[in-house]
Design a protein around this motif. Structure first.
Motif, PDB file in Angstrom:
ATOM      1  N   UNK A  53      -2.521  -1.789   9.541  1.00  0.00           N
ATOM      2  CA  UNK A  53      -2.344  -2.975   8.697  1.00  0.00           C
ATOM      3  C   UNK A  53      -0.903  -3.479   8.686  1.00  0.00           C
ATOM      4  N   UNK A  54      -0.081  -2.995   9.631  1.00  0.00           N
ATOM      5  CA  UNK A  54       1.203  -3.667   9.868  1.00  0.00           C
ATOM      6  C   UNK A  54       0.932  -5.119  10.271  1.00  0.00           C
ATOM      7  N   UNK A  55      -0.220  -5.321  10.936  1.00  0.00           N
ATOM      8  CA  UNK A  55      -0.741  -6.672  11.186  1.00  0.00           C
ATOM      9  C   UNK A  55      -2.114  -6.752  10.509  1.00  0.00           C
ATOM     10  N   UNK A  56      -2.127  -7.216   9.257  1.00  0.00           N
ATOM     11  CA  UNK A  56      -3.358  -7.113   8.461  1.00  0.00           C
ATOM     12  C   UNK A  56      -4.382  -8.210   8.753  1.00  0.00           C
ATOM     13  N   UNK A  57      -4.946  -8.180   9.959  1.00  0.00           N
ATOM     14  CA  UNK A  57      -6.055  -9.083  10.253  1.00  0.00           C
ATOM     15  C   UNK A  57      -7.374  -8.385   9.932  1.00  0.00           C
ATOM     16  N   UNK A  58      -8.472  -9.092  10.118  1.00  0.00           N
ATOM     17  CA  UNK A  58      -9.783  -8.551   9.728  1.00  0.00           C
ATOM     18  C   UNK A  58     -10.103  -7.254  10.457  1.00  0.00           C
ATOM     19  N   UNK A  59      -9.941  -7.260  11.772  1.00  0.00           N
ATOM     20  CA  UNK A  59     -10.286  -6.063  12.538  1.00  0.00           C
ATOM     21  C   UNK A  59      -9.464  -4.856  12.107  1.00  0.00           C
ATOM     22  N   UNK A  60      -8.182  -5.051  11.853  1.00  0.00           N
ATOM     23  CA  UNK A  60      -7.333  -3.927  11.477  1.00  0.00           C
ATOM     24  C   UNK A  60      -7.659  -3.392  10.080  1.00  0.00           C
ATOM     25  N   UNK A  61      -8.015  -4.291   9.158  1.00  0.00           N
ATOM     26  CA  UNK A  61      -8.468  -3.828   7.839  1.00  0.00           C
ATOM     27  C   UNK A  61      -9.700  -2.948   7.970  1.00  0.00           C
ATOM     28  N   UNK A  62     -10.638  -3.390   8.814  1.00  0.00           N
ATOM     29  CA  UNK A  62     -11.869  -2.630   8.967  1.00  0.00           C
ATOM     30  C   UNK A  62     -11.644  -1.330   9.731  1.00  0.00           C
ATOM     31  N   UNK A  63     -10.664  -1.310  10.619  1.00  0.00           N
ATOM     32  CA  UNK A  63     -10.327  -0.057  11.303  1.00  0.00           C
ATOM     33  C   UNK A  63      -9.880   0.993  10.286  1.00  0.00           C
ATOM     34  N   UNK A  64      -9.038   0.590   9.338  1.00  0.00           N
ATOM     35  CA  UNK A  64      -8.598   1.521   8.293  1.00  0.00           C
ATOM     36  C   UNK A  64      -9.787   1.965   7.447  1.00  0.00           C
ATOM     37  N   UNK A  65     -10.672   1.021   7.131  1.00  0.00           N
ATOM     38  CA  UNK A  65     -11.844   1.358   6.312  1.00  0.00           C
ATOM     39  C   UNK A  65     -12.719   2.411   6.993  1.00  0.00           C
ATOM     40  N   UNK A 120      -1.423   4.232   7.936  1.00  0.00           N
ATOM     41  CA  UNK A 120      -1.988   2.880   7.775  1.00  0.00           C
ATOM     42  C   UNK A 120      -1.312   1.903   8.734  1.00  0.00           C
ATOM     43  N   UNK A 121      -0.870   2.413   9.884  1.00  0.00           N
ATOM     44  CA  UNK A 121      -0.156   1.581  10.842  1.00  0.00           C
ATOM     45  C   UNK A 121      -0.927   0.338  11.262  1.00  0.00           C
ATOM     46  N   UNK A 162       0.847  -1.201   0.000  1.00  0.00           N
ATOM     47  CA  UNK A 162       0.000   0.000   0.000  1.00  0.00           C
ATOM     48  C   UNK A 162       0.883   1.252   0.000  1.00  0.00           C
ATOM     49  N   UNK A 163       1.954   1.213   0.782  1.00  0.00           N
ATOM     50  CA  UNK A 163       2.873   2.356   0.834  1.00  0.00           C
ATOM     51  C   UNK A 163       3.545   2.608  -0.511  1.00  0.00           C
ATOM     52  N   UNK A 164       3.692   1.557  -1.324  1.00  0.00           N
ATOM     53  CA  UNK A 164       4.258   1.715  -2.664  1.00  0.00           C
ATOM     54  C   UNK A 164       3.459   2.728  -3.480  1.00  0.00           C
ATOM     55  N   UNK A 165       2.168   2.845  -3.177  1.00  0.00           N
ATOM     56  CA  UNK A 165       1.298   3.790  -3.888  1.00  0.00           C
ATOM     57  C   UNK A 165       1.376   5.202  -3.315  1.00  0.00           C
ATOM     58  N   UNK A 166       2.393   5.451  -2.507  1.00  0.00           N
ATOM     59  CA  UNK A 166       2.599   6.805  -1.992  1.00  0.00           C
ATOM     60  C   UNK A 166       1.773   7.148  -0.777  1.00  0.00           C
ATOM     61  N   UNK A 167       1.185   6.131  -0.149  1.00  0.00           N
ATOM     62  CA  UNK A 167       0.399   6.355   1.062  1.00  0.00           C
ATOM     63  C   UNK A 167       1.323   6.173   2.267  1.00  0.00           C
ATOM     64  N   UNK A 168       1.416   7.194   3.098  1.00  0.00           N
ATOM     65  CA  UNK A 168       2.375   7.184   4.212  1.00  0.00           C
ATOM     66  C   UNK A 168       2.045   6.078   5.216  1.00  0.00           C
ATOM     67  N   UNK A 169       3.090   5.396   5.657  1.00  0.00           N
ATOM     68  CA  UNK A 169       2.891   4.256   6.557  1.00  0.00           C
ATOM     69  C   UNK A 169       2.259   4.655   7.883  1.00  0.00           C
ATOM     70  N   UNK A 170       2.537   5.879   8.345  1.00  0.00           N
ATOM     71  CA  UNK A 170       1.963   6.268   9.630  1.00  0.00           C
ATOM     72  C   UNK A 170       0.451   6.472   9.559  1.00  0.00           C
TER      73      UNK A 170
END
Length: 269
Positions: free
Chosen positions: A205-217, A202-203, A192-200
């Motif tokens: 999804x450093x552990x991309x489980x279901x809950x964390x994906x939905x937190x970002x959403x 999307x922190x 995701x960061x490759x697309x120029x989105x800063x890692x801080x």
């Protein structure tokens, strides 16, 4: 809802996949808007276990042919369409042989998550946005269902932040309790960061489980719907801290009235 344009983006949809909470609500909500005078578009992935002949899918040449860059790889985008006959609703399918030809949705025969589910989600999010741009169709609301669609709010607000067609669109994410066990590829945050989105940003999804994906959403959405009764306490706690409209869970019988009121008075206010 008369005249309002609503884009529905979903991981699953009946009648193309078996019925569950996500696939049922991804069908019922657009049907409700359609019957109340709204204009809709529906997008979902074209998984290989969808019977193209039975459901009469066909490629739309004028929308296909673009390449999307996923983690520095060029991946061809194919767009197919079909209609749900009794509702006269058209569905757009995001397709790519590498990601969606296999005869399953999210897991292999042994029940293991596909190792490239993270890239499939990135491809799906980008494919939806690029296709809507080609359609030149400006949605008032973008309603997201299911975890395979969960990167769309992030990409709209970050990667496509300067796209005028979505400047006034409001994003709603429905949160369900049927996610997945385990995690997606640990390299997801880097892809995701490759697309120029800063890692801080999307922190989670450093552990991309279901809950964390939905937190970002939900972090990148304008409003949230609790679409299941059993949404985890972790997710409910995260959502409760957001200063944005939240529709609590309602029974299926209450959906039409509750969702219409929420769209009109909370999301579009």
């Amino acid at each position: 809802m008369t005249g309002k344009k609503i884009l529905f983006v979903s991981s699953e949809l009946i009648p193309y996949l078996p019925e569950n909470q996500v696939s049922k609500m991804s069908y019922e909500t657009p049907r409700m808007v359609n019957s109340n005078g709204g204009q809709i578009r529906i997008f979902m992935p074209r998984y290989g276990n969808i019977n193209e002949r039975r459901h009469q899918l066909h490629e739309v040449i004028r929308l296909s042919g673009m390449n999307l860059v996923i983690n520095d790889m060029d991946m061809p985008l194919i767009i197919k369409v079909a209609s749900i006959p009794k509702e006269r609703i058209q569905v757009y399918f995001i397709d790519n042989d590498e990601y969606f030809k296999r005869k399953a949705t999210f897991k292999d025969k042994e029940g293991n998550l596909f190792p490239d589910n993270d890239e499939r989600a990135i491809f799906f999010a980008k494919g939806v946005v690029e296709t809507v741009k080609k359609l030149n169709w400006t949605p008032d609301i973008i309603h997201v269902h299911g975890w395979m669609a969960s990167l769309l709010p992030l990409y709209l607000k970050e990667y496509y932040a300067d796209e005028p067609i979505f400047a006034d669109s409001k994003i709603v994410t429905s949160v369900y309790d049927n996610g997945f066990e385990g995690t997606l590829d640990a390299e997801m945050i880097n892809k995701v960061a490759f697309d120029g989105i800063e890692k801080d940003k999307i922190g989670a999804i450093a552990e991309p489980d279901y809950n964390n994906l939905l937190k970002v959403a939900v972090d990148y959405s304008d409003a949230v719907i609790l679409a299941s009764e059993g949404v985890s306490d972790e997710l409910k706690d995260h959502i409760s801290k957001l200063e944005k409209p939240v529709l609590p869970y309602v029974s299926f019988q209450e959906t039409e009235e509750a969702y219409t009121e929420f769209y009109n008075n909370q999301v579009l206010k």
